[in-house]
Design a protein around this motif. Structure first.
Motif, mmCIF file in Angstrom:
data_model
loop_
_atom_site.group_PDB
_atom_site.id
_atom_site.type_symbol
_atom_site.label_atom_id
_atom_site.label_comp_id
_atom_site.label_asym_id
_atom_site.label_seq_id
_atom_site.Cartn_x
_atom_site.Cartn_y
_atom_site.Cartn_z
ATOM 1 N N ASN A 1 14.653 43.033 -26.864
ATOM 2 C CA ASN A 1 15.146 44.140 -27.508
ATOM 3 C C ASN A 1 13.531 44.665 -28.305
ATOM 4 N N ILE A 2 12.199 44.000 -28.228
ATOM 5 C CA ILE A 2 11.569 44.257 -28.825
ATOM 6 C C ILE A 2 10.182 45.053 -27.334
ATOM 7 N N SER A 3 9.877 46.097 -27.320
ATOM 8 C CA SER A 3 9.124 46.946 -26.892
ATOM 9 C C SER A 3 7.609 45.849 -26.743
ATOM 10 N N GLU A 4 7.164 46.077 -28.340
ATOM 11 C CA GLU A 4 6.076 44.985 -27.880
ATOM 12 C C GLU A 4 5.794 44.329 -27.472
ATOM 13 N N VAL A 5 6.535 43.806 -26.916
ATOM 14 C CA VAL A 5 6.109 41.748 -25.857
ATOM 15 C C VAL A 5 5.818 43.098 -25.265
ATOM 16 N N ASP A 6 6.039 44.187 -23.805
ATOM 17 C CA ASP A 6 5.561 44.580 -23.195
ATOM 18 C C ASP A 6 3.617 44.029 -22.549
ATOM 19 N N SER A 7 2.853 44.135 -23.685
ATOM 20 C CA SER A 7 1.692 43.647 -24.109
ATOM 21 C C SER A 7 1.369 42.745 -25.086
ATOM 22 N N PHE A 8 0.771 42.502 -24.855
ATOM 23 C CA PHE A 8 -0.148 41.527 -25.798
ATOM 24 C C PHE A 8 -1.726 40.923 -25.967
ATOM 25 N N ARG A 9 -1.898 41.255 -26.811
ATOM 26 C CA ARG A 9 -3.486 40.704 -27.515
ATOM 27 C C ARG A 9 -3.668 39.935 -28.287
ATOM 28 N N PHE A 10 -4.302 38.979 -27.935
ATOM 29 C CA PHE A 10 -4.940 37.735 -28.448
ATOM 30 C C PHE A 10 -6.008 37.493 -28.953
ATOM 31 N N LYS A 11 -6.648 37.010 -29.771
ATOM 32 C CA LYS A 11 -7.875 36.406 -30.035
ATOM 33 C C LYS A 11 -8.751 34.982 -28.934
ATOM 34 N N THR A 12 -8.304 34.637 -28.974
ATOM 35 C CA THR A 12 -8.662 33.003 -28.745
ATOM 36 C C THR A 12 -7.078 32.413 -27.798
ATOM 37 N N ILE A 13 -7.327 31.898 -27.105
ATOM 38 C CA ILE A 13 -6.188 30.895 -26.586
ATOM 39 C C ILE A 13 -7.617 29.579 -25.523
ATOM 40 N N GLN A 14 -6.757 28.298 -26.082
ATOM 41 C CA GLN A 14 -7.643 27.008 -25.158
ATOM 42 C C GLN A 14 -6.635 26.738 -24.249
ATOM 43 N N MET B 1 -7.127 20.355 -9.103
ATOM 44 C CA MET B 1 -8.361 20.588 -10.032
ATOM 45 C C MET B 1 -7.563 19.955 -11.892
ATOM 46 N N THR B 2 -8.763 19.997 -12.354
ATOM 47 C CA THR B 2 -8.775 19.761 -13.852
ATOM 48 C C THR B 2 -9.642 20.527 -14.911
ATOM 49 N N SER B 3 -8.978 22.003 -15.493
ATOM 50 C CA SER B 3 -10.181 22.533 -16.462
ATOM 51 C C SER B 3 -9.553 22.904 -18.226
ATOM 52 N N ASN B 4 -10.752 22.829 -18.612
ATOM 53 C CA ASN B 4 -10.615 22.960 -20.021
ATOM 54 C C ASN B 4 -10.948 24.553 -20.291
ATOM 55 N N ILE B 5 -10.452 25.259 -20.610
ATOM 56 C CA ILE B 5 -10.841 26.456 -20.569
ATOM 57 C C ILE B 5 -10.622 26.855 -22.392
ATOM 58 N N ILE B 6 -11.287 28.800 -22.658
ATOM 59 C CA ILE B 6 -11.018 29.356 -23.925
ATOM 60 C C ILE B 6 -10.627 30.376 -23.292
ATOM 61 N N ILE B 7 -9.920 31.262 -23.420
ATOM 62 C CA ILE B 7 -10.010 32.939 -23.231
ATOM 63 C C ILE B 7 -9.903 33.576 -24.641
ATOM 64 N N GLU B 8 -10.470 34.530 -24.879
ATOM 65 C CA GLU B 8 -11.302 35.266 -26.436
ATOM 66 C C GLU B 8 -11.165 36.943 -25.816
ATOM 67 N N ASN B 9 -10.148 37.302 -26.885
ATOM 68 C CA ASN B 9 -9.886 38.655 -27.034
ATOM 69 C C ASN B 9 -9.430 39.592 -25.495
ATOM 70 N N GLY B 10 -8.790 38.246 -25.324
ATOM 71 C CA GLY B 10 -7.566 38.697 -24.099
ATOM 72 C C GLY B 10 -6.710 40.072 -24.489
ATOM 73 N N LYS B 11 -6.246 40.064 -23.251
ATOM 74 C CA LYS B 11 -5.445 41.351 -22.414
ATOM 75 C C LYS B 11 -4.156 41.326 -21.633
ATOM 76 N N LEU B 12 -2.774 41.611 -21.917
ATOM 77 C CA LEU B 12 -1.992 40.400 -20.806
ATOM 78 C C LEU B 12 -0.926 41.862 -20.871
ATOM 79 N N SER B 13 -1.025 42.936 -19.629
ATOM 80 C CA SER B 13 -0.208 44.131 -20.133
ATOM 81 C C SER B 13 0.462 44.090 -18.547
ATOM 82 N N GLY B 14 1.765 45.074 -18.838
ATOM 83 C CA GLY B 14 2.417 45.595 -16.854
ATOM 84 C C GLY B 14 2.984 44.577 -16.675
ATOM 85 N N VAL B 15 2.943 42.935 -16.935
ATOM 86 C CA VAL B 15 3.500 42.260 -16.178
ATOM 87 C C VAL B 15 4.949 42.353 -16.025
ATOM 88 N N SER B 16 5.734 42.434 -15.255
ATOM 89 C CA SER B 16 6.972 42.310 -14.599
ATOM 90 C C SER B 16 7.465 41.362 -15.364
#
Length: 282
Positions: A120-133, A95-110
């Motif tokens: 020692n930073i609590s905020e890393v448990d959850s990521f919010r981002f505008k755009t990823i390509q 597979m080859t792909s070219n993707i864009i993720i917008e208004n994404g959130k990733l949280s609760g991943v071990s």
């Protein structure tokens, strides 16, 4: 909408279009139980959370519909073979792909929780981002994720990695040490206009998350760290010599600087009478 031809068990679709997962999907495919199959998809505004939920998280438990959300668009081209039990032969997937993720959130991943504890930073448990390509490829049972920059609410960092179908993975991260220290400071102090987040000229941490779905570790990636430091020293040394040469008009032959002055600190030099004289740092 679909244009489909079936002849002797070979399904050939030159074009299809459908609304699904709150988005629009178009593409083409060729399918046969006994031959190599191909699929080309272009998606626009597809809801990631609904996609993961409806496809039962694609048979894995690391990132599920409960952990991810956002909108995905882009193009995917892939080929694969079928097994006798009518399931896809995972090792045959290309597979080859070219993707864009917008208004994404990733949280609760071990893995993020382990990274959060390591830094020692609590905020890393959850990521919010505008755009990823990014361009993500699959071959020989391995998902390859090229290096990409992620600007999130928690940290701005660079990440790349690989993840195989057996659950083994390695992810490399480059994080700004200055930003980490700044966030720890801001947790205890109020923000003011005198603070400036400058991503340049700061020290970076090189980390690695590696293992499998059952057991994994977070540690320093010493090799990348050493290479980065060495590169910085060479650049600074060359810049220093260039400035001195331009300022004082020193020639290479008459220059009192050794070839790499930054790397000869503390080395004893021998004078014309063969006596050792300590070389003072420049």
């Amino acid at each position: 909408e679909i244009n489909l031809i079936n002849k002797n068990g070979l399904y050939n679709c030159e074009y299809f279009k459908l609304k699904a997962f709150k988005g629009l999907i178009t593409g083409s495919f060729a399918y046969s139980r006994f031959e190599s199959n191909s699929l080309s998809i272009t998606g626009q505004g597809v809801d990631i959370q609904k996609l993961f939920k409806d496809f039962d998280n694609f048979g894995q438990s690391v990132i599920t519909a409960k952990n991810i959300s956002g909108s995905i668009s882009g193009k995917i081209d892939m080929s694969y073979n079928m097994r006798n039990d009518d399931k896809i032969e995972s090792s045959s997937i290309k597979m080859t792909s070219n993707i864009i993720i917008e208004n994404g959130k990733l949280s609760g991943v071990s893995q993020l929780k382990r990274l959060s504890k390591f830094l020692n930073i609590s905020e890393v448990d959850s990521f919010r981002f505008k755009t990823i390509q990014n361009k993500i490829d699959i071959e020989n049972g391995v998902i390859k994720i090229p290096s990409m920059d992620i600007a999130s609410n928690a940290l701005t960092f660079q990440i790349s990695g690989k993840h195989d179908f057996d659950g083994n993975f390695t992810y490399w991260l480059k994080l700004s040490l200055k930003e980490i220290l700044a966030k720890k400071y801001l947790l205890k102090n109020s923000y003011n206009s005198d603070y400036e987040n400058n991503s340049k000229n700061g020290l970076n941490l090189f980390l690695k998350i590696y293992g499998n779905n059952e057991s994994y570790k977070v540690g320093f990636d010493k090799k990348s760290s050493v290479e980065q430091i060495k590169s910085n020293l060479n650049q600074e040394g060359a810049l220093l010599k260039s400035i001195l040469k331009e300022e004082f008009g020193l020639s290479k032959r008459k220059s009192f600087l050794v070839k790499d002055s930054t790397s000869n600190i503390g080395i004893n030099k021998v004078d014309s009478t063969h006596n050792k004289n300590p070389k003072k740092p420049f």
